[in-house]
Motif scaffolding. Structure first.
Motif, PDB file in Angstrom:
ATOM      1  N   ASP B 232       0.844  -1.200   0.000  1.00 40.83           N
ATOM      2  CA  ASP B 232       0.000   0.000   0.000  1.00 40.83           C
ATOM      3  C   ASP B 232       0.874   1.243   0.000  1.00 40.83           C
ATOM      4  O   ASP B 232       1.922   1.297   0.641  1.00 40.83           O
ATOM      5  CB  ASP B 232      -0.897  -0.029   1.263  1.00 40.83           C
ATOM      6  CG  ASP B 232      -2.025   0.983   1.153  1.00 40.83           C
ATOM      7  OD1 ASP B 232      -2.217   1.550   0.025  1.00 40.83           O
ATOM      8  OD2 ASP B 232      -2.733   1.205   2.151  1.00 40.83           O
ATOM      9  N   VAL B 233       0.443   2.217  -0.729  1.00 45.13           N
ATOM     10  CA  VAL B 233       1.115   3.528  -0.786  1.00 45.13           C
ATOM     11  C   VAL B 233       0.048   4.601  -0.542  1.00 45.13           C
ATOM     12  O   VAL B 233      -1.147   4.328  -0.664  1.00 45.13           O
ATOM     13  CB  VAL B 233       1.780   3.770  -2.164  1.00 45.13           C
ATOM     14  CG1 VAL B 233       2.985   2.862  -2.336  1.00 45.13           C
ATOM     15  CG2 VAL B 233       0.775   3.571  -3.290  1.00 45.13           C
ATOM     16  N   PRO B 234       0.421   5.818  -0.195  1.00 42.86           N
ATOM     17  CA  PRO B 234      -0.581   6.873   0.011  1.00 42.86           C
ATOM     18  C   PRO B 234      -1.455   7.036  -1.240  1.00 42.86           C
ATOM     19  O   PRO B 234      -0.947   7.032  -2.366  1.00 42.86           O
ATOM     20  CB  PRO B 234       0.253   8.125   0.277  1.00 42.86           C
ATOM     21  CG  PRO B 234       1.549   7.613   0.803  1.00 42.86           C
ATOM     22  CD  PRO B 234       1.785   6.311   0.108  1.00 42.86           C
ATOM     23  N   SER B 249       2.444  12.717 -13.281  1.00 43.27           N
ATOM     24  CA  SER B 249       3.790  13.097 -13.742  1.00 43.27           C
ATOM     25  C   SER B 249       4.766  11.970 -13.430  1.00 43.27           C
ATOM     26  O   SER B 249       4.526  11.136 -12.545  1.00 43.27           O
ATOM     27  CB  SER B 249       4.238  14.386 -13.058  1.00 43.27           C
ATOM     28  OG  SER B 249       4.437  14.140 -11.683  1.00 43.27           O
ATOM     29  N   MET B 250       5.856  11.983 -14.161  1.00 42.03           N
ATOM     30  CA  MET B 250       6.884  10.952 -13.937  1.00 42.03           C
ATOM     31  C   MET B 250       7.527  11.125 -12.566  1.00 42.03           C
ATOM     32  O   MET B 250       7.935  10.142 -11.921  1.00 42.03           O
ATOM     33  CB  MET B 250       7.951  11.032 -15.029  1.00 42.03           C
ATOM     34  CG  MET B 250       7.501  10.446 -16.368  1.00 42.03           C
ATOM     35  SD  MET B 250       6.851   8.777 -16.259  1.00 42.03           S
ATOM     36  CE  MET B 250       8.325   7.868 -15.799  1.00 42.03           C
ATOM     37  N   ASP B 251       7.609  12.359 -12.103  1.00 37.89           N
ATOM     38  CA  ASP B 251       8.141  12.601 -10.769  1.00 37.89           C
ATOM     39  C   ASP B 251       7.294  11.884  -9.714  1.00 37.89           C
ATOM     40  O   ASP B 251       7.806  11.270  -8.785  1.00 37.89           O
ATOM     41  CB  ASP B 251       8.177  14.102 -10.456  1.00 37.89           C
ATOM     42  CG  ASP B 251       9.241  14.815 -11.280  1.00 37.89           C
ATOM     43  OD1 ASP B 251      10.098  14.108 -11.858  1.00 37.89           O
ATOM     44  OD2 ASP B 251       9.183  16.046 -11.365  1.00 37.89           O
ATOM     45  N   ALA B 252       5.997  11.984  -9.919  1.00 37.77           N
ATOM     46  CA  ALA B 252       5.093  11.340  -8.964  1.00 37.77           C
ATOM     47  C   ALA B 252       5.213   9.831  -9.047  1.00 37.77           C
ATOM     48  O   ALA B 252       5.095   9.120  -8.034  1.00 37.77           O
ATOM     49  CB  ALA B 252       3.656  11.792  -9.252  1.00 37.77           C
ATOM     50  N   VAL B 253       5.495   9.331 -10.264  1.00 30.56           N
ATOM     51  CA  VAL B 253       5.704   7.886 -10.429  1.00 30.56           C
ATOM     52  C   VAL B 253       6.934   7.457  -9.630  1.00 30.56           C
ATOM     53  O   VAL B 253       6.929   6.446  -8.897  1.00 30.56           O
ATOM     54  CB  VAL B 253       5.891   7.523 -11.931  1.00 30.56           C
ATOM     55  CG1 VAL B 253       6.306   6.057 -12.083  1.00 30.56           C
ATOM     56  CG2 VAL B 253       4.599   7.784 -12.704  1.00 30.56           C
ATOM     57  N   GLU B 254       7.988   8.239  -9.792  1.00 32.46           N
ATOM     58  CA  GLU B 254       9.235   7.925  -9.095  1.00 32.46           C
ATOM     59  C   GLU B 254       9.040   7.972  -7.580  1.00 32.46           C
ATOM     60  O   GLU B 254       9.543   7.111  -6.835  1.00 32.46           O
ATOM     61  CB  GLU B 254      10.293   8.939  -9.532  1.00 32.46           C
ATOM     62  CG  GLU B 254      11.715   8.466  -9.423  1.00 32.46           C
ATOM     63  CD  GLU B 254      11.942   7.105 -10.064  1.00 32.46           C
ATOM     64  OE1 GLU B 254      12.557   6.267  -9.389  1.00 32.46           O
ATOM     65  OE2 GLU B 254      11.463   6.860 -11.215  1.00 32.46           O
ATOM     66  N   LYS B 255       8.281   8.986  -7.152  1.00 34.63           N
ATOM     67  CA  LYS B 255       8.032   9.136  -5.718  1.00 34.63           C
ATOM     68  C   LYS B 255       7.238   7.946  -5.186  1.00 34.63           C
ATOM     69  O   LYS B 255       7.482   7.437  -4.095  1.00 34.63           O
ATOM     70  CB  LYS B 255       7.253  10.435  -5.486  1.00 34.63           C
ATOM     71  CG  LYS B 255       7.169  10.830  -4.038  1.00 34.63           C
ATOM     72  CD  LYS B 255       6.487  12.192  -3.897  1.00 34.63           C
ATOM     73  CE  LYS B 255       6.357  12.522  -2.420  1.00 34.63           C
ATOM     74  NZ  LYS B 255       5.641  13.797  -2.228  1.00 34.63           N
TER      75      LYS B 255
END
Lengths: 626, 300
Positions: B232-234, B249-255
């Protein structure tokens, strides 16, 4: 415009509408027209109609009584055996023994029967005397009665009427040829009539009486004998019926045409035609052609029926050709109406207005075919002349037909200006649509000149109609500013001024409202001047009036004073009089134009000023020259 | 094939279309979309030669749109095409074939073929007695009676039931495959998306965006990333045994990856989802209130 496309649209207009009217409706319409034609034909042919009054009075008289022959000759009477008891039982109205009336009329019917018998006796005596070998003994006093075409001012004109004193026509048996002035418009030949008949068949009024039967003869005053009280001016019964016969079918045609044109606009049905390779002209022409052909075809049929049914003594292609401009005028006005109307309800109002106006224009003058040259305003007058065997000159033909034909073409042009996507399907009030139509022809300042010329046929027709309707007031004097002008002249001048000022300025106002012109004083003055110049150039078209005898009437002379100059004037005066109207039209149009450039209210005010200036000018000229 | 240069239409003081320019290639299906009153119909009518542009020019196949020659090559279907209801479909189509100079035998064959394809029956029935869908089919057949190269269809499926709508759209697609150049407007953006090669979006008389669907999506749309993790993730939602988080966004994917790994898990799948034309349209409409942006080409 491509003829093949136009004909295709016409073909499909017929096909489409043939599918829209059921056979029963067509049958009822056809029967109505036939019935109407039959009634009119009976009336024209002088028949006594359905004989509804045959035998309504029962008279008890035997063959020994001189009244027997009177009653036998009059179908109104039903001859019975003399029977006093029948009088008591109210089964007879009159009872004669010898020459004595045996009963005193008590009821209204009995009194009417006695009056009819006395009238019938007078006619019987006239006929008997007319057959007598000794005519001098039969008619000790002989009166030559000649009905002449009215010329010059009305004889009732209290202002003297110098122009008419040569045309007096019934001043005794001395004949009238010597008193007829050659300028009196064809009245001179009336003196050739034979003395006994007095039917006037040598004059222009002639043919009518000869072609009518009993009713017509009475109505037209073709009295063969009797007392002076029997002499009455002829009523133009035959002209009335003939004109009626031709005008009625046109009203049916324009109803169908108007609804067909309007239905193209409602629900955007016509939009798809506009994207075909057919041009506006092809579409409008094609949709109009069947109705034009139909109306002219009906006129040809009526002419043929009258001619070959021996109802009318003559009738030729002239009658049919004369109808064509009238049909064009009716259709064009209806077309404009259909382009302006927003709904069938509004179209009904528009077509009724058109019907009443144009019928009045065409029908009323034609009734007076044999009475006044004003009748020539209507092409139907040519029809009546042709059908009654009277010659129709080329100049008369052109005078009668050119104004309505040109007006029709102008109206088609104005309506066609709206036959496009952005105007056709908008729901704007009629006055704004009129402005749209006018603005459609405006591209530059020079358009003001063009529009004033283009609108001139409308002006001519409106002015001729005004003359036709107001000439009867020619005999009524009016003291205006110390002058002794006739009411008719004053009113005609007023109406003409309003018509001309509107014609010069309305398109200018439309141009301003559609942002075609710059709203500056300089521009307004220039546009007004161009409009005035255009009108002046076009006004010379009024010279067509010279083709008629219209100027022989004071009211016609007053109305046309801008177009023609009095003879015998010095050259500089003639030049001045020629140029003064140019100055007048330029100034008044410029006044209106300046007002138009400043909005609706300013236009109305400026137009009023222009009208006043124009009227003052015209009134001064007429008071001086007429 | 179609070239509109700065075409502008004014009615009195009202500007319906403000200097639009675009071109359509031969065989292309070109969509015009926009809210009510955007100027779509006015633009189409200027192309069809029904309305004269206040300024600017429009040409089809090098011909001015107001010439008869151009109209000969054009099939126009307005949004509402009321027919002559006293006529039958056959007589109606013959009438228009006549106006387009189509030889009778060719017209006969063509109209029956088209009506067959449109599956229109009761051809001897008066048009006034037909349903709206049947009338629309007749109107479409009318637009094809002259075998035009260019079709301008304004809301061809407007007011039709879903079944007939699909039929009409499929038929339009088929026409596109046959090589017709089609300019097409519709409120249903799904239809536009399914058959148009390029699209312009109009708003308040102005073209506010243009391009093919990819270009429009790139500029006005969003690429959403569906990130599937084993833990589980936020903002994660459990789906088919894993957890899904949607980010833009890809940044959010990475995060998201980092968060999953921090929790002892990993990313097992990443899927992308492009914005629909409807979303693009809504974004453009929203952007239109803040200022116009152009994507593909400058207005000439």
């Amino acid at each position: 415009m491509q003829l093949d496309k136009l004909l295709r649209v016409a073909k499909w207009e017929v096909t489409k509408n043939a599918g829209g009217v059921d056979k029963r409706t067509i049958l009822v319409m056809a029967l109505s027209l036939v019935a109407m034609g039959a009634v009119a034909a009976i009336a024209v042919s002088g028949g006594t109609g359905a004989g509804m009054d045959n035998g309504i009075y029962r008279i008890g008289v035997d063959e020994s009584s001189p009244y027997y022959g009177v009653a036998a000759d009059d179908p109104t009477f039903d001859i019975r055996e003399p029977d006093p008891a029948a009088i008591e039982r109210r089964q007879q109205e009159l009872l004669y023994r010898g020459t004595q009336l045996q009963s005193v009329p008590q009821t209204a019917k009995e009194r009417a029967a006695l009056t009819e018998l006395r009238d019938s006796t007078a006619r019987y005596n006239d006929r008997t005397l007319a057959r007598d070998d000794n005519q001098t003994a039969a008619f000790p006093v002989s009166v030559t009665l000649v009905y002449e075409q009215q010329s010059g001012s009305s004889q009732l004109d209290p202002r003297g009427g110098d122009s008419s004193d040569g045309s007096g026509s019934s001043d005794g048996g001395s004949g009238t040829s010597d008193s007829s002035d050659s300028s009196a418009g064809g009245s001179g030949d009336g003196s050739d009539t034979d003395t006994a008949g007095g039917s006037g068949d040598g004059g222009t009024a002639g043919g009518s009486g000869a072609n009518l039967g009993a009713i017509g003869a009475r109505l037209t005053g073709d009295v063969q004998g009797g007392t002076p009280s029997d002499i009455s001016p002829p009523f133009p019964f035959e002209s009335l019926v003939l004109a009626f016969l031709y005008i009625v079918p046109m009203n049916f045609v324009i109803q169908a045409y108007g609804s067909s044109m309007l239905s193209e606009r409602l629900n955007r049905r016509g939009e798809l035609l506009l994207v075909t390779p057919a041009s506006r002209g092809d579409i409008i022409g094609g949709k109009t052609l069947p109705y034009l052909a139909g109306a002219v075809g009906v006129a040809a049929l009526i002419t043929a029926a009258l001619r070959f049914g021996n109802i009318a003594p003559a009738g030729s292609y002239v009658a049919v050709l004369a109808v064509v401009p009238l049909v064009v005028l009716f259709l064009s006005a209806t077309f404009c109406g259909a382009m302006f109307a927003r709904s069938f309800k509004e179209l009904t109002f528009v077509t009724v207005t058109i019907t009443v106006t144009l019928t009045s224009y065409a029908f009323v003058p034609a009734i007076f075919t044999d009475v006044t040259p004003i009748a020539l305003i209507s092409p139907l007058t040519l029809v009546v002349l042709d059908l009654t065997g009277q010659p129709v000159g080329l100049s008369s033909f052109v005078f009668s037909t050119a104004p309505p034909l040109l007006t029709g073409l102008v109206l088609f042009g104005l309506g066609a200006g709206l036959y496009r996507e952005e105007d056709m399907f908008t729901q704007r009030p009629i006055p704004l649509k009129v402005l749209d139509a006018l603005a459609g022809g405006i591209n530059s300042r020079r358009s003001a000149l063009k529009m004033s010329i283009v609108l001139l046929p409308l002006v001519i027709v409106a002015e001729l109609a005004a003359i036709a309707f107001l000439f009867v007031l020619d005999s009524v004097s009016l003291n205006v500013f110390g002058t002794n002008q006739s009411l008719g002249i004053v009113l005609v001048l007023g109406v003409i001024v309003v018509i001309e000022e509107l014609a010069k300025s309305l398109h200018v106002y439309a141009g301003y409202e559609h942002a075609r012109y710059e709203r500056t004083l300089r521009s307004a003055l220039g546009i007004g001047a161009l409009s005035g110049l255009g009108f002046f150039i076009g006004e010379k078209g009024l010279l067509i009036a010279r083709l008629s005898d219209l100027e022989s009437l004071p009211i016609g002379e007053a109305a046309l004073q801008g177009a023609t100059l009095p003879a015998g004037l010095p050259l500089w005066v003639a030049g001045l009089l020629f140029l003064l109207p140019l100055a007048l039209h330029t100034v008044t149009a410029a006044i209106s134009s300046v007002g138009a450039s400043r909005g609706r209210r300013a236009y109305a005010a400026a137009l009023t000023v222009a009208i006043v200036v124009h009227f003052a000018y015209n009134f001064t000229v007429v008071s001086t020259l007429v | 094939m179609i070239d509109a240069r700065d075409i502008r239409k004014e009615y009195g003081g009202f500007v319906a279309v403000q200097g639009s320019s675009f071109s359509v290639d031969r065989g292309e299906v070109f969509g015009i979309i926009g809210p009510n009153g955007a100027g779509k119909t006015t633009t189409l009518k200027m192309l069809a030669g029904l309305l004269e542009p206040t300024s600017g020019t429009a040409e089809i196949a090098g011909l001015d749109t107001e010439t008869a020659e151009m109209r000969q090559q054009l099939g126009f279907l307005p949004e509402e095409s009321p027919l002559y209801e006293e006529m039958t479909p056959i007589s109606y189509l013959k009438f228009f074939a006549d106006l387009y100079d189509v030889p009778p035998d060719v017209a006969e064959e063509r109209m029956h073929d088209t009506l067959d394809e449109l599956e229109l029956e009761h051809r001897d029935r008066k048009l006034g007695d037909m349903s709206k869908g049947m009338k629309r089919k007749v109107a479409i057949a009318r637009s094809l009676i002259n075998d035009p190269d260019v079709l301008i269809y304004d809301e061809p499926a407007s007011g039709l039931d879903p079944l007939t709508t699909n039929y009409v759209i499929e038929f339009t697609e088929q026409l596109a495959k046959e090589g017709k150049t089609i300019v097409f407007s519709a409120h249903n953006l799904f239809h536009v998306e399914s058959i148009c090669d390029r699209v312009v979006i109009m708003n308040e008389g102005e073209i506010v965006a243009r391009g093919d669907l990819d270009e429009l999506q790139a500029e006005y749309g969003h690429t959403r990333y569906h990130v599937y993790t084993t833990v589980d993730v936020p903002d994660g939602v459990q789906e088919n045994g894993s957890y899904k988080r949607v980010v833009e966004s890809m940044d959010a994917v990475e995060k998201t990856r980092e968060q999953a790994e921090a929790n002892g898990g990993d990313v097992v799948d990443i899927r992308t989802e492009e914005s629909s034309l409807e979303e693009v349209f809504l974004n453009v409409a929203e952007a239109g209130t803040r200022g116009t942006r152009y994507v593909e080409e400058d207005a000439e």
